[in-house]
Design an enzyme around this catalytic site. Sequence first.
Site, PDB file in Angstrom:
ATOM      1  N   GLN A  50     -17.689   5.988 -10.015  1.00  0.00           N
ATOM      2  CA  GLN A  50     -16.995   7.270  -9.910  1.00  0.00           C
ATOM      3  C   GLN A  50     -16.069   7.455 -11.099  1.00  0.00           C
ATOM      4  OE1 GLN A  50     -15.065   6.439  -6.005  1.00  0.00           O
ATOM      5  NE2 GLN A  50     -13.131   7.040  -6.997  1.00  0.00           N
ATOM      6  N   TRP A  78     -12.881   2.788  -9.307  1.00  0.00           N
ATOM      7  CA  TRP A  78     -13.370   3.594 -10.428  1.00  0.00           C
ATOM      8  C   TRP A  78     -13.340   2.830 -11.753  1.00  0.00           C
ATOM      9  CZ3 TRP A  78      -8.619   4.036  -8.165  1.00  0.00           C
ATOM     10  CH2 TRP A  78      -7.511   3.856  -8.991  1.00  0.00           C
ATOM     11  N   LEU A  94       4.090   1.900  -5.140  1.00  0.00           N
ATOM     12  CA  LEU A  94       3.855   1.344  -3.810  1.00  0.00           C
ATOM     13  C   LEU A  94       3.697  -0.166  -3.838  1.00  0.00           C
ATOM     14  CD1 LEU A  94       1.337   3.950  -2.353  1.00  0.00           C
ATOM     15  CD2 LEU A  94       3.800   3.825  -2.007  1.00  0.00           C
ATOM     16  N   GLY A  95       3.154  -0.693  -4.930  1.00  0.00           N
ATOM     17  CA  GLY A  95       2.969  -2.140  -4.998  1.00  0.00           C
ATOM     18  C   GLY A  95       2.215  -2.565  -6.232  1.00  0.00           C
ATOM     19  N   THR A 110      -1.353  -0.085   1.783  1.00  0.00           N
ATOM     20  CA  THR A 110      -0.928  -0.536   0.457  1.00  0.00           C
ATOM     21  C   THR A 110      -1.122  -2.039   0.328  1.00  0.00           C
ATOM     22  OG1 THR A 110       0.650   1.260   0.127  1.00  0.00           O
ATOM     23  CG2 THR A 110       1.018  -0.752  -1.129  1.00  0.00           C
ATOM     24  N   HIS A 131      -4.782  -2.886  -0.030  1.00  0.00           N
ATOM     25  CA  HIS A 131      -5.202  -2.588  -1.402  1.00  0.00           C
ATOM     26  C   HIS A 131      -4.741  -3.680  -2.369  1.00  0.00           C
ATOM     27  CE1 HIS A 131      -5.925   0.332  -4.803  1.00  0.00           C
ATOM     28  NE2 HIS A 131      -4.946  -0.369  -5.359  1.00  0.00           N
ATOM     29  N   GLU A 132      -3.460  -4.056  -2.294  1.00  0.00           N
ATOM     30  CA  GLU A 132      -2.911  -5.026  -3.253  1.00  0.00           C
ATOM     31  C   GLU A 132      -3.441  -6.440  -3.008  1.00  0.00           C
ATOM     32  OE1 GLU A 132      -1.597  -3.985  -5.798  1.00  0.00           O
ATOM     33  OE2 GLU A 132      -0.954  -1.967  -5.231  1.00  0.00           O
ATOM     34  N   HIS A 137      -9.825  -1.639  -9.212  1.00  0.00           N
ATOM     35  CA  HIS A 137      -9.916  -0.302  -8.641  1.00  0.00           C
ATOM     36  C   HIS A 137     -11.371   0.137  -8.628  1.00  0.00           C
ATOM     37  CE1 HIS A 137      -5.475   0.260  -9.810  1.00  0.00           C
ATOM     38  NE2 HIS A 137      -5.554   0.153  -8.501  1.00  0.00           N
TER      39      HIS A 137
END
Length: 500
Positions: free
Chosen positions: A268, A250, A196-197, A235, A238-239, A248
Site C-alpha cells: 500500500q 506500508w 503515542l509510542g 498502541t 503496534h509497538e 509499518h
Amino acid sequence: MRALTFACLWLVGLQLQCFGQASPVQNRDRTCATTEYLAQQEQQDPTFMQRKEALEQAVQKALQRPRTGQAIQQTTIIIPVVFHVVYNTESENISDEQILSQLAVLNADFRRLNADAANTPPHFQSLAADTQIEFCLAITDPNGELTSGITRTRSTESVFRVSTDNVKNAARGGVEGWNRDQYLNIWVCNLESGYLGYASLASAAATRDGVVIHYESIGAPPSNNFPAPYNLGRTATHEVGHWLGLKHIWGSGSRCTDSDDIADTPNQLRETTGCPDSIVISCDNGPYGNMWMNYMDYSDDACMNMFTKGQADYMRAFLAVSRPSILSSLACSVSLRSRFSLTNQADSLVMAGSTVGFTDRSEGLKPVTWFWEFEGGIPATSTAQHPTVTYPAPGKYNVTLTVSNGSLSSTKTEENIVHATVTDLVAYPNPASDYLMLEQPVAVHIQEVELVNQVGQTLLTARVQERVTRLDIQHVPAGVYFLRIRSSNGLQVKKISIVR
C-alpha cells in the site's frame, strides 16, 4: 493459559464508550515514533545498521530452514513483561488496573481472541493469525525477589523526548530497564509532541531495548478513562509488533516500491488514518485494497483487529534469533535455575597455576545457598556465591554449581569450562616411538615444527593448528633428532630420541 487471565476484562471493556477531556494525543492522527527513533540510533551508532541488516538476514534464513521454521511455529511463546511507570503528575501515575487491562489487550490481540476479530473483512479472514505469542506480568525481578511486575518512579521531568530516550535513564529523570534477556521492558510516560509510542529493535544497545508508550494509550475501558480514538490499548500492540521485528505495513515511505517484507500483507502507498468504512485501493492492490485493519497500520484503535500469518511467523522467528534467552525466562514462574559463568571469559584458557573466578548467574527465585564443585581445582568445593579457584595442573576441567533457596534447588554442570595449559612448551614422550606430542602454553602459539637429523636433513615438517598436536613419526628410523619449533616466542630446539 495463565497469561490470558485478564483477557475477559478487555473483551468487556471494548464494548464500552469512554468520554473525557480531549488531549493532544487523542486529537490527532496516530503518531508512532519508531521510524524516527531508529533513524536517530543509526546516526548515533555507526554499526547499528550493520547489526540490523545482519539480524534481518538471520531471521530470513531461520524462516527458510524447514525444521527451524516448523519448530518456531508449533510452540506457544510466553514473554515476561515489566511495566515502568515514570510520572510527574498523579494523572500520569496510572492505576494497576489500567496496566493489567493492557496486558489483557496484548494477549487477546496476539492470540486473536480480541472481540473485534469478527470485524476483519471476509477477504482477509483467511490471512488473520493467532501468533501463539502470550505475555505475562513478571513475578520475579532481576535479583530474584518477588515483584508485582510494575515499577513506579516519580520524575521531575514533565515530558520525555524520543530524541534523548531519557525515560530509560535514571540520571535523567527516567528509570533503567531490567535485563532484556529475561524481560520485555515497557516504559509508560508522558511523551512529547503527541507521540503515542516507539520501540527499539534487538540491534539496539541493551540499556535501550524495549517499548515506550504514552500513558493515555495504555489499556482499555473501563480502566482507561481517556478519550478515543487511542484508548483501546492498540498502541502497545503496534509497538510490541515493532519490538518483534515488524515494520509499518506500508514500508518506510510513501512509494509503491516500499515494502514491509511480509509476503501476505498487500502493498500500500502510505499509512491509513482514521477508520475507513470500505475498501481503499492503492499501488494496484485491488480488488481488496489496503489492509487498514492490520495492527501495523495507523488506523484508529477501534479499526485495528489482525496480524497476518506471515507477520506471525516473522515475529516468532525474530524473537528466536534475536532474543533466544527470553524464550526460557523464569520471570513469570516460581522456580529456580542454576547458571554461572567465568568472571573473565578469557579464563577459559589459562596457564596451570592460575586463579580463575566464577560468577553465579542463577535465574528465577533468589538462591540462599551455593555449593560449587571444582574438578582439578583448589579448593575442590566452595559455598561462596562468587568463588575463585586455582588450577595447579594442566588439563580440562568441569565445574558444577548447586543452588537452593531452602525449598527449591537446581544443579548445573559446565563441562571443560576451564582448560589449564602447561607452563612451558613441551614435547613428549621422550624417547618416542610412534607419535610425538607437542603441547604449548596459553602464552605461546606454535607456527611450524621441523624434525631434523644430526646432519641437518629435514625429515618432517608440520604446520600447527591446535594447542596440543600429535606428530606421526612411525616412518622415522631410530636415532637422535632435533625438533625445531618456530613459535610466537621465536625459535626453540629440543633434542628428541626415537626408539624402535
